[in-house]
Every structure is written in C-alpha cells, then in structure tokens.
Design an enzyme around this catalytic site. Sequence first.
Site, short mmCIF file in Angstrom:
data_model
loop_
_atom_site.label_atom_id
_atom_site.label_comp_id
_atom_site.label_asym_id
_atom_site.label_seq_id
_atom_site.Cartn_x
_atom_site.Cartn_y
_atom_site.Cartn_z
N GLU A 104 0.63 -1.32 -0.01
CA GLU A 104 0.07 -0.16 0.22
C GLU A 104 0.99 1.00 -0.04
OE1 GLU A 104 -2.74 -0.20 3.29
OE2 GLU A 104 -3.26 1.77 3.19
N ASP A 128 -0.03 -10.36 3.54
CA ASP A 128 -1.54 -9.31 4.06
C ASP A 128 -2.32 -9.43 3.57
OD1 ASP A 128 0.41 -9.11 6.54
OD2 ASP A 128 0.25 -6.40 6.25
O1 F6P Z 1 3.03 -5.80 5.47
C1 F6P Z 1 3.93 -7.09 5.73
C2 F6P Z 1 3.91 -7.63 6.65
O2 F6P Z 1 4.48 -8.24 7.46
C3 F6P Z 1 3.08 -6.99 8.52
O3 F6P Z 1 2.10 -8.21 8.48
C4 F6P Z 1 3.82 -7.25 9.61
O4 F6P Z 1 2.96 -6.30 10.29
C5 F6P Z 1 5.05 -6.36 8.61
O5 F6P Z 1 4.91 -6.12 7.21
C6 F6P Z 1 6.07 -6.45 9.56
O6 F6P Z 1 7.39 -5.26 9.45
P1 F6P Z 1 8.73 -5.70 9.52
O7 F6P Z 1 9.34 -6.36 8.50
O8 F6P Z 1 9.03 -3.88 8.82
O9 F6P Z 1 9.01 -5.72 11.02
#
Ligand code: F6P
Length: 339
Positions: A104, A128
């Site tokens: 997004e 997601d």
């Molecule tokens: O948007 C994908 C996602 O895996 C979410 O489900 C999760 O909250 C976030 O990214 C985690 O992000 P990062 O890898 O930056 O901790």
Amino acid sequence: MSVIGVLTAGGDCPGLNAVIRGVVARALKNGPHEVVGIMNGWEGLMENDIRSLDRDDVRGILATGGTILGTSRRDPYVHGDGYASVRETLKRNDIDTLIVIGGEGSLQTALKLADDGARIVGVPKTIDNDIAGTDFTFGFDTAVQIASEAIDRLTTTAESHNRVILCEVMGRTKGWIALYAGLASGADAILIPEVPVCLEEVAKIIRRRHRHGCKYSMVVVAEGVEPPQKMDLATDIFGFERLGGVTYHIAPKLEELTGFETRVAVLGHLQRGGTPTAFDRVLATRLGSKAADLATAGESRVMVALRGTEILPVPLEEACAEGRGVNPDLYEVATTFFD
Ligand code: F6P
C-alpha cells in the site's frame, strides 16, 4: 524499443522473484526492450544503484524466496525531494516506465511519482492481502500455508498437555491471514481487528470445549487486534506502529478466565520467508507478465490486479484506497466451528 525499470519496495514477500522473472522474460519477448533492476527499492532509484537484467539473470529464481533486487523502507518523498530525487536516475538510464512491486505505502509513493510525471505500472505485493482493487495479492497463499502448518503442529502439542495455545499471525490492521489460516486448521476461535474482541466470549467457548472432553483449544490471533492493555510499540520510519506480541497480553487474561494453562506462539517473519506456494508462483508470474505487457505498450498509472480469474489493469488510485478488510460472511462461516 523502451527501457523498463523494476523495483521491489517495502517488506519482502514470497513470490517477488517470480514477478521479476515474469517482467523480464515477457518484456524481452515483447520486442527489443531492455529491463533494468533497481537495487534496494526506492533507495536504488535515489542513488542510481541499477543493474541490467537479461533472461539469464532471472533463470532459476521462480521458486526462491526474498528478492534478487533487495528492498528497503526508504522513500523519495520521506528521505529525499520526491520526484526530483529520482528524476536524474530515470533520465541517466533512459528508463521509460517503472514497474513498482510494492504494498500500500509503496503504491502510494508510485502514484505520487505518476502525478509528478513518471510512467508507472504497479504490482500489488503483500502477505496481508489488504490491498484494494485486487481479489488476492501474491504471498498471501504462502503465508496462510505456513501459518496453517504451524497451527496443525501446535494443536498436537496442545492436546498432549491439555493446554490452550494462542498462535499469533501477521496481517497488520487486517485479519486475512488469521481468518484463512484459522479456517484451514479448524481453529476454536479467531481474533481479528475487523471484529471487536470479547475475551469473556472466547473463555466461554474454551470452558465449554473442555467440559465436553476436549483436551486443547487453539486460538488464532491477528497481530493487529486491540490489545487488552496499552502496549508500547516502536514505530517505523513512516510513523506506523510495528506490530507483534499482542498475544503475550491476551494469554494471561484468558488463563485467568478459563483456569487452563495458556501458551503463546508468535510466527512473525517465518510467514514471509522461503519458497512461494504453487498458487503464488502462478499468480506472481501472471502479474509480472501483465505488468510487462502494459509497460511495453506504453500504459501508465495502472496496477495489475487479480479480478476473479483474470489479470486486469486497474487505476493506480484504486489500489491506494483504504486497505481492504476481510469479508464478514467468511468470518461468520468460521464462527460455526467455534465450539
Ligand atoms: O505488511 C507485511 C508485514 O509482514 C505485516 O504483516 C507486518 O506487520 C509487517 O509487514 C512487519 O514489517 P517488518 O518486516 O518491517 O517488521
């Protein structure tokens, strides 16, 4: 003849390499086009970190996790001067169209660049499954498969010990992964952000199950559910809370309400790593190929989307609308088995 740039931005996702392979093979098949890979997301565009991609560069990557281009959370509108910070790289490398494989936030950045004059084709990416305008995103099926397998395994150990286990899955503010993985593994309760959580209700289900002789209960929890008490969460560079760990706050409350030993398993990045499922490999390949078709045809300001069984272009604005939550009817089906 045109030059197509491709980048992967934001968090990684199983199927990114399959999309890149689809873009490169298809663009080269469509005519005497050239494809260049931009390294580490928007960062490579700001710093002119570019490599050329030919057919041989993308052999053997269909089934591999991660992204051969690397990714980052840097953004030209947050860490640079917007379009001005990427214009030079686009010009220097004669890039006509940029294919942005992103979630997004990255698609919103892509839309701003399109408004400022860049030619953009978007490819929706996230485990997601919360991007508007498309029925499914690649990576989601893989995350659900990994979570379902984990829940199956947790269930047998829960049963041996007469325990309640809370399995926390990713999904940010939406409950797609929790709902699908919960349905696939027969969860006894599924907590998602789209439905207000009532722990007394969950405790009632668990007590009733155990009264009727069940030796375990499995609760699937989406990371974005409202915590029972305020949590101190770190924020990312865009100011969004970094989710994870809400089950550590829910478990003691449930244990108190039910009297049954309650344990927690947070799956975290396991859900994003490794090889994509066959479904995601096919979806990612189709999305990458379609993005290349649109780019070589000179289209811009569009995102490729799965609509029903077809891959279609939709306006980029549509993808940037508010995130898509789960279908309430599907949640209602899942509640049939909360017993
Ligand atoms: O948007 C994908 C996602 O895996 C979410 O489900 C999760 O909250 C976030 O990214 C985690 O992000 P990062 O890898 O930056 O901790």
